[in-house]
Write a protein that holds these residues in place. Structure first.
Motif, short mmCIF file in Angstrom:
data_model
loop_
_atom_site.label_atom_id
_atom_site.label_comp_id
_atom_site.label_asym_id
_atom_site.label_seq_id
_atom_site.Cartn_x
_atom_site.Cartn_y
_atom_site.Cartn_z
N VAL A 148 2.00 -0.77 4.74
CA VAL A 148 1.69 0.82 4.69
C VAL A 148 2.73 1.70 5.18
O VAL A 148 3.25 1.13 6.46
CB VAL A 148 0.29 1.04 5.51
CG1 VAL A 148 -0.16 2.57 5.27
CG2 VAL A 148 -0.64 -0.08 5.03
N PHE A 186 0.96 -1.33 -0.05
CA PHE A 186 -0.11 0.09 0.05
C PHE A 186 0.68 1.17 -0.11
O PHE A 186 0.33 2.19 0.30
CB PHE A 186 -0.86 -0.01 1.34
CG PHE A 186 -2.25 -0.85 1.24
CD1 PHE A 186 -3.16 -0.28 0.25
CD2 PHE A 186 -2.23 -2.28 1.30
CE1 PHE A 186 -4.44 -1.22 0.16
CE2 PHE A 186 -3.35 -2.72 1.47
CZ PHE A 186 -4.43 -2.15 0.80
N SER A 187 2.16 1.34 -0.39
CA SER A 187 3.11 2.36 -0.13
C SER A 187 3.53 2.44 -1.57
O SER A 187 3.96 3.56 -1.89
CB SER A 187 4.26 1.97 0.51
OG SER A 187 3.90 1.67 1.76
N PHE A 192 -2.20 5.39 2.57
CA PHE A 192 -2.47 4.31 1.98
C PHE A 192 -2.59 4.80 0.14
O PHE A 192 -3.23 5.58 0.04
CB PHE A 192 -4.05 3.82 2.16
CG PHE A 192 -4.14 3.09 3.50
CD1 PHE A 192 -3.86 1.76 3.60
CD2 PHE A 192 -4.49 3.65 4.55
CE1 PHE A 192 -4.07 0.87 4.59
CE2 PHE A 192 -4.20 3.14 5.79
CZ PHE A 192 -4.07 1.57 5.54
N LEU A 234 -1.05 7.20 8.08
CA LEU A 234 -0.68 6.27 7.52
C LEU A 234 -1.05 6.71 6.21
O LEU A 234 -2.42 6.98 5.97
CB LEU A 234 -1.61 4.97 7.94
CG LEU A 234 -1.30 4.52 9.57
CD1 LEU A 234 -2.33 3.49 9.90
CD2 LEU A 234 -0.11 3.67 9.42
#
Ligand SMILES: *Cc1c(COP(=O)(O)O)cnc(C)c1O
Length: 391
Positions: A346, A44-45, A363, A361
């Motif tokens: 993440v 998710f990065s 996403f 965070l």
């Protein structure tokens, strides 16, 4: 060196130390951290939003150029590194962005630190959004121009600064179209009107918009219909286009000027053929397969809905970048570690990348993410943040 030791220790104690974590890509949006071969993580990065880095047409064009022209370009463009392939990519970018000309750079960082000091210098002014990317800040610093920071997307604050400071020299307004850490967009129409009213140059960084917004996928400038008022439309190939490098879509005169004045263009080796080939093929895919960007934005909207349903509050922006605010850096790191244990990779984004007290965070939604994964991820985030609040 004692200074290094204590600096590192202090950073670590504050939860601010950044460390490199090598990954192995196994394809389709999944990776493995070196050293823990058992665990497959969902990425998710990554900014490979349209999954073009693995697209067969992109790989095959890249391989073709590699085999025909070699691994490296051998020199700067103004020496013998200027390949007709570079010109082809510039023509494609100009067509894509609807500008008379374009110039490619080694990377987005190099583009920003090269272009801004070419446009303004000592005695001039820069008006920049507070949340601009570090490469824009560095370009502003290098230019030697006086720098005025306006509150994020705050047009009234910008106009107040323009009214008070504009003066006689050259002035540049510089913004991003989609902000990299918040996923929200700049009011480009209003910024273009202010640029006209106060006779400034306008530069827009479309790093996270290129390939995704606009009816042709060329970005928010296209979507908002302000192309004629943007003096420099900059963007990158390393994100949605799945390759590497950057472009400035500009007038022919501006192109000729930057070729002479942008030091990161003049004094850097030209992009290698394989990279340029990949970018060319990616541009074709983006234009021929508009369903990719529509699908991506639908996935992002679905993920935001799932977050809300799981009690996660916040402004999730208007793009494929979805910030979940945590606040405290240590908590953001802890949340990222918990998600990692559950199979989600993440990145916790902490100061100085984002303002103090707004650790989050971040996403990045990509076409690799199936909907059931997004639903599960939102549930996990909801539960993790709720647990934090209770303890
Ligand atoms: C990623 C990014 C850059 C830098 O681009 P690179 O090609 O990675 O050097 C510049 N501006 C913005 C807004 C970015 O997000």
């Amino acid at each position: 060196m004692e200074r290094l030791t204590s600096w590192l220790a202090e950073r670590r104690n504050q939860g601010l130390l950044r460390e490199l974590v090598p990954v192995e890509r196994v394809g389709n949006g999944r990776l493995r951290l070196a050293g823990s071969p058992a665990d497959l993580l969902w990425d998710f990065s990554s900014n490979d939003y349209l999954a073009l880095a693995e697209h067969p047409a992109v790989i095959s064009e890249s391989r073709k150029q590699l085999e025909e022209l070699g691994a490296g370009s051998g020199a700067a463009r103004l020496m013998s590194g200027d390949l007709s392939l570079h010109h082809r990519l510039e023509e494609e970018i100009a067509r894509f962005k609807g500008t008379p000309a374009a110039l490619i750079f080694g990377s987005g960082y190099l583009a920003n630190i090269g272009i801004i000091p070419a446009l303004v210098g000592r005695g001039d002014l820069i008006f920049g959004d507070r949340l601009n990317h570090a490469s824009i800040y560095d370009g502003c610093l290098l230019s030697g121009a006086k720098f005025q920071r306006f509150r994020h997307n705050d047009l009234e604050h910008l106009e107040e600064l323009l009214r008070r400071q504009r003066g006689k020299g050259e002035a540049l307004i510089v913004v991003e179209s989609i902000y990299s850490m918040d996923g929200d967009r700049a009011p480009l129409k209003e910024l273009a009107a202010l640029k006209d009213k106060y006779s400034c140059l306008l530069m827009v960084d479309e790093a996270h918009a290129t390939g995704i917004f606009g009816s042709r996928g060329s970005g928010v400038i296209e979507e908002d219909g302000v192309s004629a008022q943007v003096d420099v439309a900059m963007g990158t190939f390393g994100k949605a286009l799945g390759s590497y490098g950057a472009y400035a879509a500009v007038s022919s005169e501006m192109q000729a000027y930057l070729v002479n004045r942008a030091r990161s263009f003049v004094y850097a080796t030209a992009l290698p053929p394989a990279v340029v080939g990949a970018s060319l093929a990616a541009l074709t895919v983006v234009q021929n397969e508009p369903e990719r960007r529509l699908n991506l934005l639908a996935k992002a909207a679905f993920f935001k809905r799932c977050l809300q349903e799981n009690g996660v509050a916040g402004d999730f922006g208007h793009s494929q970048i979805v910030p979940v605010l945590v606040g405290d850096s240590t908590l953001a790191l802890a949340a990222a570690n918990l998600l990692r244990a559950a199979g989600l990779y993440v990145t916790p984004v902490r100061p100085p990348t984002v303002p103090e007290g707004t650790a989050r965070l971040r996403f990045s939604i990509t076409l690799h993410h199936p909907d059931d994964l997004l639903r599960r991820a939102a549930e996990l985030v909801g539960r993790t943040l709720a647990d934090f609040e209770q303890s």
